[in-house]
Design a protein around this motif. Structure first.
Motif, PDB file in Angstrom:
ATOM      1  N   GLN A 492     -58.731  52.454  36.447  1.00 46.78           N
ATOM      2  CA  GLN A 492     -57.268  53.227  37.388  1.00 46.78           C
ATOM      3  C   GLN A 492     -56.066  52.779  36.891  1.00 46.78           C
ATOM      4  O   GLN A 492     -55.203  53.358  37.119  1.00 46.78           O
ATOM      5  CB  GLN A 492     -57.941  53.548  38.924  1.00 46.78           C
ATOM      6  N   TYR A 495     -54.603  53.565  33.870  1.00 46.39           N
ATOM      7  CA  TYR A 495     -54.309  54.617  33.633  1.00 46.39           C
ATOM      8  C   TYR A 495     -52.987  54.274  34.627  1.00 46.39           C
ATOM      9  O   TYR A 495     -51.377  54.472  34.965  1.00 46.39           O
ATOM     10  CB  TYR A 495     -54.324  55.328  34.853  1.00 46.39           C
ATOM     11  N   ASN A 499     -48.690  55.266  33.611  1.00 46.41           N
ATOM     12  CA  ASN A 499     -47.438  56.025  34.061  1.00 46.41           C
ATOM     13  C   ASN A 499     -46.501  55.426  34.879  1.00 46.41           C
ATOM     14  O   ASN A 499     -45.967  56.218  34.565  1.00 46.41           O
ATOM     15  CB  ASN A 499     -48.655  56.584  34.877  1.00 46.41           C
ATOM     16  N   TYR A 522     -54.475  56.709  23.625  1.00 47.09           N
ATOM     17  CA  TYR A 522     -54.069  57.626  25.129  1.00 47.09           C
ATOM     18  C   TYR A 522     -53.237  58.453  24.170  1.00 47.09           C
ATOM     19  O   TYR A 522     -52.218  58.393  23.172  1.00 47.09           O
ATOM     20  CB  TYR A 522     -53.594  56.638  26.281  1.00 47.09           C
ATOM     21  N   HIS A 524     -49.283  60.720  25.685  1.00 49.02           N
ATOM     22  CA  HIS A 524     -48.663  61.192  26.069  1.00 49.02           C
ATOM     23  C   HIS A 524     -47.780  62.914  27.034  1.00 49.02           C
ATOM     24  O   HIS A 524     -47.925  62.864  25.189  1.00 49.02           O
ATOM     25  CB  HIS A 524     -48.010  60.038  27.032  1.00 49.02           C
ATOM     26  N   ASP A 531     -54.173  63.214  31.071  1.00 46.14           N
ATOM     27  CA  ASP A 531     -55.899  62.619  31.966  1.00 46.14           C
ATOM     28  C   ASP A 531     -56.855  62.765  30.891  1.00 46.14           C
ATOM     29  O   ASP A 531     -56.549  63.781  29.694  1.00 46.14           O
ATOM     30  CB  ASP A 531     -56.229  62.955  33.234  1.00 46.14           C
ATOM     31  N   VAL A 534     -56.596  58.337  27.558  1.00 48.45           N
ATOM     32  CA  VAL A 534     -56.800  56.818  27.426  1.00 48.45           C
ATOM     33  C   VAL A 534     -58.288  56.662  27.006  1.00 48.45           C
ATOM     34  O   VAL A 534     -59.776  56.736  27.419  1.00 48.45           O
ATOM     35  CB  VAL A 534     -56.188  56.017  29.058  1.00 48.45           C
ATOM     36  N   LYS A 543     -62.812  55.709  34.799  1.00 49.59           N
ATOM     37  CA  LYS A 543     -61.764  54.710  35.860  1.00 49.59           C
ATOM     38  C   LYS A 543     -62.232  53.770  36.811  1.00 49.59           C
ATOM     39  O   LYS A 543     -61.539  52.729  37.464  1.00 49.59           O
ATOM     40  CB  LYS A 543     -60.783  56.179  36.841  1.00 49.59           C
TER      41      LYS A 543
END
Length: 606
Positions: A492, A495, A499, A522, A524, A531, A534, A543
């Motif tokens: 997580q 991530y 982000n 990943y 984007h 989601d 990755v 995560k």
């Protein structure tokens, strides 16, 4: 009298308040008494003119560029087309241009707006930027604000650059060597750090302002500051215990302190700046309807400074501009910036009113950015200084560390990935110094802003065969001497890190797309990670699972607005990033060197 004493004569400094005694104001003369007949009277001495002319020369973001910068870093746009460029820069030529500009100006001062050192070429960085300080002494710099890069090696090191003295660094350990030719006496010029305060004492780490006394009796106060957001773009350990205060509040609070000393003429030197329209020439001004970008950080600073402040000299954005921005009373206030790397200098001609002891506010017509062309004679003192350190640095600089089969560039594709970013992230991942307790990192992250130059196949600074990479070339790519740090992040948190490339303070700016190591990928959409995309070695990350990652200490501390790195656990400091990079290239020699691969680690959704 020492050279430092001679240089600072006529300039008074203060950390929080000055001890200088105010000189009495020159009163406006009564109705003149005319000499000659008819019972007239006359002054026993000539009545001085109400106005005196002053010259303020300035530059910013020098970054230790003693030698003329190469490639695009050594050019500036000189016409309406982007192809209209001129080769500029080099301290040998900057010194000559400044000397020529001072001719006919007895009342002149040379100031700067920060980042004189840091992110410097190896010629200066190999010696902790002592060569740059010596060069600026010879150049005739009087006063400069601190910038964020003055903190690259910590604020104690910044204080040493001001005061002098040597570092016991093992005579070249980590490819740096303080005082290679004897004593380092420090800066003849004065660093100002009005908004950088020690939390423990409440005192600034360096003086807040300087008062320049000109031969014609004029006195001008210079307030110097770095941007308040410096903590987000420097290594946290180097500024531990410091507070970086708001630029506007800091400068405004100093105005009455200066005025109590009879100093009404005030100029702010601030390491924060603006952005003019794209593809504008070096002499861009806001006259005739031009403007800086509405989101330029310098605009609210200039607008909210007290009206008593007459002019702002800015930096940080590496842009050239001369603009007038309304103050809180709606009166235009001049703000300037002279690009970077010593390619420009600004010349502002101002008038000092002896009756009010204040400046007549300069306008855009009074200020001009000037090219540092290389067609003038090189300054012999600067030439000798460069030659001295080029000889001293050879042992470090000329060492071959690897081979490349083609140019390896920092140019990012549409998704934000670059060849050089891939290479550096791979080097960090492979570095054994960050392995601890049997835990080996599986993902590497590199900030794109830390990649400062390309690796060019044909470049041969020491006559080495094409494709051979010297330590100097490798250092130019990564000049910050950051340490590598391994840590554990949850899936997580990975991530979250990704982000943050488009969130918080990074939202609405040019995306800071982190460069990543092989095996990690990943997708984007330009505003967030898709989601489920990755993945590590083709398998989506969990995560809830934990992953050992490696990055530099700048990002580890949350630099570039990536606070998720601060939450990593089990942090372990390894070696220097430049050593990891050089060693990785050396390790590839048995495989014929490095060949750039396809850019497939980061993809952008349609």
């Amino acid at each position: 009298m020492t050279r430092k004493t001679r240089r600072i004569t006529g300039v008074a400094f203060a950390a929080v308040c000055a001890a200088a005694v105010a000189a009495p104001a020159l009163a406006a003369p009564a109705t003149p008494m005319h000499g000659g007949g008819h019972g007239g009277h006359h002054w026993p001495w000539p009545v001085p003119s109400r106005y005196a002319d002053l010259q303020i020369l300035s530059f910013n973001d020098f970054h230790g560029n003693l030698e003329a910068p190469s490639g695009s870093s050594g050019r500036l746009q000189t016409g309406p087309a982007t192809t209209d460029t001129t080769n500029v820069g080099g301290v040998e030529y900057l010194a000559t241009h400044l000397k020529q500009a001072r001719i006919g100006h007895k009342n002149t001062v040379t100031v700067a707006a920060g980042d004189m050192v840091g992110a410097s070429p190896l010629l200066s960085a190999a010696f902790h930027d002592e060569p740059t300080v010596e060069s600026l002494n010879t150049l005739g710099l009087d006063i400069t604000a601190v910038g964020n890069h003055e903190f690259d090696e910590g604020y104690k090191e910044l204080q040493r650059l001001q005061r002098g003295g040597c570092i016991d660094d093992g005579d070249g350990a980590n490819n740096q060597n303080s005082c290679p030719a004897g004593r380092f006496k420090g800066a003849d010029f004065q660093y100002l750090a009005a908004n950088v305060v020690e939390k423990r004492t409440g005192r600034t780490i360096l003086p807040s302002y300087a008062i320049k006394r000109f031969p014609n009796g004029a006195r001008v106060g210079f307030i110097g500051m770095t941007l308040k957001d410096t903590p987000s773009i420097v290594t946290a350990s180097g500024i531990a215990g410091l507070e970086f205060k708001d630029e506007v509040a800091t400068a405004n609070a100093l105005v009455p302190k200066l005025k109590r000393q009879g100093v009404n003429a005030i100029v702010v030197l601030v390491h924060q700046g603006g952005t003019p329209p794209a593809s504008t020439p070096y002499d861009y001004t806001c006259k005739g309807g031009g403007t800086l970008s509405a989101d330029s950080p310098i605009i609210p600073i200039v607008k909210n400074l007290r009206p008593e402040i007459d002019m702002v000299i800015s930096g940080h954005t590496h842009q050239p501009y001369v603009c007038a921005i309304p103050d809180s009373n709606g009166k235009p206030r001049l703000v300037t910036s002279a690009s970077s790397f010593g390619r420009l200098y600004n010349d502002t001609e101002v008038r000092y009113d002896r009756w009010t002891q204040d400046l007549v506010r300069p306008t855009e017509a009074d200020s001009r950015n000037n090219l540092v062309t290389r067609t003038v004679a090189a300054d012999p003192a600067q030439t000798a200084l460069i030659a001295k350190y080029k000889e001293l640095v050879k042992t470090i600089a000329s060492k071959i560390v690897g081979t490349i089969s083609a140019d390896v560039t920092k140019t990012q594709n549409v998704a934000g990935e670059s060849q050089l970013g891939d290479l550096i992230a791979d080097a960090q991942l492979a570095d054994p110094s960050v392995v601890t307790g049997g835990q080996t990192p599986v993902i590497g992250f590199m900030n794109p802003g830390g990649i400062r130059a390309d690796l060019t196949y044909a470049n041969s600074p020491y006559g080495e065969p094409a494709g051979k990479v010297t330590f100097e070339e490798a250092f130019t790519v990564q000049p910050f001497n950051n340490y590598l740090v391994s840590m554990t992040l949850t899936g997580q948190q990975v991530y979250d890190v990704l982000n943050q490339q488009w969130a918080g303070a990074n939202a609405g700016t040019a995306a800071k797309v982190l460069q990543v190591s092989k095996g990690f990928s990943y997708t984007h959409n330009g505003s967030s990670v898709v989601d489920g995309t990755v993945a590590l070695n083709g398998t989506p990350i969990d995560k809830a699972a934990s992953y050992r990652i490696v990055t530099n200490n700048f990002l580890s501390d949350g630099g570039d607005n990536f606070p998720a790195f601060r939450d990593g656990t089990g942090k372990y400091f390894g070696g220097l990033d430049i050593d990891a990079f050089a060693n990785y290239l050396t390790g590839l020699e048995g495989q014929g060197g490095y060949t750039p691969g396809p850019l497939t680690r980061i993809t952008k959704a349609p």
